[in-house]
Design a protein around this motif. Structure first.
Motif, PDB file in Angstrom:
ATOM      1  N   ASP A  32       0.841  -1.199   0.169  1.00 19.44           N
ATOM      2  CA  ASP A  32      -0.099  -0.061   0.128  1.00 19.44           C
ATOM      3  C   ASP A  32       0.657   1.555   0.077  1.00 19.44           C
ATOM      4  N   GLN A  33       1.858   1.299   0.926  1.00 22.21           N
ATOM      5  CA  GLN A  33       2.823   2.362   0.844  1.00 22.21           C
ATOM      6  C   GLN A  33       3.397   2.643  -0.526  1.00 22.21           C
ATOM      7  N   VAL A  34       3.917   1.543  -1.075  1.00 20.27           N
ATOM      8  CA  VAL A  34       4.639   1.646  -2.485  1.00 20.27           C
ATOM      9  C   VAL A  34       3.737   2.066  -3.456  1.00 20.27           C
ATOM     10  N   SER A  35       2.388   1.675  -3.197  1.00 26.77           N
ATOM     11  CA  SER A  35       1.394   2.249  -4.157  1.00 26.77           C
ATOM     12  C   SER A  35       1.146   3.771  -3.935  1.00 26.77           C
ATOM     13  N   ALA A  36       1.037   4.182  -2.656  1.00 32.22           N
ATOM     14  CA  ALA A  36       0.991   5.681  -2.443  1.00 32.22           C
ATOM     15  C   ALA A  36       1.958   6.285  -3.139  1.00 32.22           C
ATOM     16  N   ILE A  37       3.204   6.113  -3.080  1.00 27.25           N
ATOM     17  CA  ILE A  37       4.319   6.590  -3.618  1.00 27.25           C
ATOM     18  C   ILE A  37       4.286   6.787  -5.051  1.00 27.25           C
ATOM     19  N   ARG A  38       3.674   5.554  -5.651  1.00 29.02           N
ATOM     20  CA  ARG A  38       3.505   5.754  -7.114  1.00 29.02           C
ATOM     21  C   ARG A  38       2.558   6.640  -7.397  1.00 29.02           C
ATOM     22  N   ALA A  39       1.311   6.628  -6.555  1.00 32.77           N
ATOM     23  CA  ALA A  39       0.071   7.397  -7.103  1.00 32.77           C
ATOM     24  C   ALA A  39       0.364   8.866  -6.880  1.00 32.77           C
ATOM     25  N   ASN A  40       1.274   9.110  -5.905  1.00 32.00           N
ATOM     26  CA  ASN A  40       1.432  10.705  -5.741  1.00 32.00           C
ATOM     27  C   ASN A  40       2.974  11.024  -6.134  1.00 32.00           C
ATOM     28  N   CYS A  41       3.409  10.216  -7.186  1.00 27.78           N
ATOM     29  CA  CYS A  41       5.010  10.467  -7.631  1.00 27.78           C
ATOM     30  C   CYS A  41       5.053  12.021  -8.416  1.00 27.78           C
ATOM     31  N   GLN A  42       4.092  12.222  -9.305  1.00 31.02           N
ATOM     32  CA  GLN A  42       4.259  13.364 -10.067  1.00 31.02           C
ATOM     33  C   GLN A  42       3.907  14.595  -9.141  1.00 31.02           C
ATOM     34  N   GLU A  43       2.992  14.661  -8.317  1.00 36.83           N
ATOM     35  CA  GLU A  43       2.808  15.689  -7.390  1.00 36.83           C
ATOM     36  C   GLU A  43       4.110  15.888  -6.784  1.00 36.83           C
ATOM     37  N   VAL A  44       4.679  14.875  -6.028  1.00 32.84           N
ATOM     38  CA  VAL A  44       5.694  15.075  -5.049  1.00 32.84           C
ATOM     39  C   VAL A  44       6.887  15.537  -5.902  1.00 32.84           C
ATOM     40  N   GLN A  45       7.181  14.831  -6.894  1.00 31.03           N
ATOM     41  CA  GLN A  45       8.386  15.375  -7.765  1.00 31.03           C
ATOM     42  C   GLN A  45       8.055  17.059  -8.172  1.00 31.03           C
ATOM     43  N   SER A  46       7.016  17.281  -8.426  1.00 29.95           N
ATOM     44  CA  SER A  46       6.608  18.625  -8.834  1.00 29.95           C
ATOM     45  C   SER A  46       7.089  19.561  -7.799  1.00 29.95           C
ATOM     46  N   THR A  47       6.401  19.045  -6.573  1.00 32.87           N
ATOM     47  CA  THR A  47       6.721  19.790  -5.301  1.00 32.87           C
ATOM     48  C   THR A  47       8.196  19.984  -4.834  1.00 32.87           C
ATOM     49  N   LEU A  48       8.863  19.040  -5.050  1.00 36.20           N
ATOM     50  CA  LEU A  48      10.279  19.058  -4.837  1.00 36.20           C
ATOM     51  C   LEU A  48      11.075  19.937  -5.940  1.00 36.20           C
ATOM     52  N   THR A  49      10.636  20.017  -6.901  1.00 34.77           N
ATOM     53  CA  THR A  49      11.215  20.862  -7.956  1.00 34.77           C
ATOM     54  C   THR A  49      10.914  22.208  -7.448  1.00 34.77           C
ATOM     55  N   ARG A  50       9.768  22.605  -7.124  1.00 34.67           N
ATOM     56  CA  ARG A  50       9.686  23.966  -6.428  1.00 34.67           C
ATOM     57  C   ARG A  50      10.228  24.472  -5.315  1.00 34.67           C
ATOM     58  N   LEU A  51      10.265  23.264  -4.458  1.00 32.35           N
ATOM     59  CA  LEU A  51      11.349  23.372  -3.228  1.00 32.35           C
ATOM     60  C   LEU A  51      12.738  23.515  -3.534  1.00 32.35           C
ATOM     61  N   HIS A  52      13.112  22.893  -4.613  1.00 33.50           N
ATOM     62  CA  HIS A  52      14.705  22.966  -4.902  1.00 33.50           C
ATOM     63  C   HIS A  52      14.920  24.320  -5.560  1.00 33.50           C
ATOM     64  N   GLU A 113      21.718  19.675  -1.679  1.00 27.17           N
ATOM     65  CA  GLU A 113      21.040  19.870  -2.951  1.00 27.17           C
ATOM     66  C   GLU A 113      21.343  18.717  -3.954  1.00 27.17           C
ATOM     67  N   GLN A 114      22.438  18.196  -3.812  1.00 28.99           N
ATOM     68  CA  GLN A 114      22.632  16.838  -4.781  1.00 28.99           C
ATOM     69  C   GLN A 114      21.502  15.777  -4.631  1.00 28.99           C
ATOM     70  N   THR A 115      21.117  15.554  -3.319  1.00 31.67           N
ATOM     71  CA  THR A 115      20.163  14.633  -2.762  1.00 31.67           C
ATOM     72  C   THR A 115      18.817  14.968  -3.213  1.00 31.67           C
ATOM     73  N   VAL A 116      18.365  16.254  -3.189  1.00 32.49           N
ATOM     74  CA  VAL A 116      17.059  16.741  -3.565  1.00 32.49           C
ATOM     75  C   VAL A 116      17.161  16.575  -5.296  1.00 32.49           C
ATOM     76  N   THR A 117      18.037  16.849  -5.987  1.00 34.17           N
ATOM     77  CA  THR A 117      18.297  16.690  -7.408  1.00 34.17           C
ATOM     78  C   THR A 117      18.207  15.182  -7.611  1.00 34.17           C
ATOM     79  N   SER A 118      18.792  14.361  -7.048  1.00 38.00           N
ATOM     80  CA  SER A 118      18.660  12.864  -7.062  1.00 38.00           C
ATOM     81  C   SER A 118      17.273  12.513  -7.057  1.00 38.00           C
ATOM     82  N   ALA A 119      16.450  12.976  -5.918  1.00 41.04           N
ATOM     83  CA  ALA A 119      15.222  12.597  -5.736  1.00 41.04           C
ATOM     84  C   ALA A 119      14.165  13.032  -6.870  1.00 41.04           C
ATOM     85  N   ILE A 120      14.526  14.191  -7.341  1.00 40.26           N
ATOM     86  CA  ILE A 120      14.005  14.683  -8.692  1.00 40.26           C
ATOM     87  C   ILE A 120      13.971  13.991  -9.889  1.00 40.26           C
ATOM     88  N   GLN A 121      15.488  13.516  -9.990  1.00 39.63           N
ATOM     89  CA  GLN A 121      15.650  12.694 -11.020  1.00 39.63           C
ATOM     90  C   GLN A 121      15.296  11.166 -11.039  1.00 39.63           C
TER      91      GLN A 121
END
Length: 175
Positions: A32-52, A113-121
């Motif tokens: 369920d947790q893995v599914s939640a990560i996949r379901a919210n993936c694009q939103e979270v990455q978009s948020t990480l990009t703005r945060l970055h 910064e490198q870690t956040v970039t890695s998460a975004i990528q």
């Protein structure tokens, strides 16, 4: 506010329901947790990009302010005190500690910064566990940055207090 809510919801969803092993963290992620990560993936990455982006501007401003304090305030004042053969040992020690912490801040930010970039990528659809691990690591590194900023601010306050004492001890009225 919205980005914090999304990240918090993702992290809470993952942490609350404890069975995929998250690499290097020792945490277990269920399906369920893995599914939640996949379901919210694009939103979270978009948020990480703005945060970055926001973090980069903040870091530049903070680093410039910390550099100005060291180069245009502390160093010249310490030099003048030494040239006038006055006791500025406390101020000099605080300056050394401040500059050491400033170096810690710069290095910690690079790693963050490198870690956040890695998460975004990271492809969070295909590698949700790696993505989660990277986001958790970035969160821990952000906490380290916060601690470094608090230390730098404490050194600035300490230097100010020491200068007030120095000025009082060395005022013309005292001589």
């Amino acid at each position: 506010m919205y980005k914090k809510l999304i990240i918090s919801a993702l992290v809470c969803a993952i942490v609350v329901s404890p069975c995929v092993r998250a690499e290097g963290t020792g945490l277990l992620l269920n399906d369920d947790q893995v599914s939640a990560i996949r379901a919210n993936c694009q939103e979270v990455q978009s948020t990480l990009t703005r945060l970055h982006s926001n973090d980069a501007l903040l870091r530049i401003n903070l680093a410039q302010q910390y550099d100005v304090i060291a180069a245009r305030l502390m160093a010249p004042l310490n030099s003048r005190i030494a040239l006038n053969k006055l006791d500025g040992l406390d101020l000099a020690k605080t300056t050394v500690d401040y500059n050491a912490e400033r170096a810690v801040f710069v290095e910690a930010y690079k790693v963050y910064e490198q870690t956040v970039t890695s998460a975004i990528q990271t492809n969070c659809q295909d590698q949700p566990v790696m993505f989660y691990d990277t986001v958790v690591r970035a969160k821990d590194l952000r906490t380290q940055l916060r601690n470094s900023i608090q230390k730098l601010n404490a050194y600035i306050k300490q230097y100010s207090d020491q200068f007030e004492l120095f000025a009082t001890r060395n005022s013309p009225r005292e001589r």
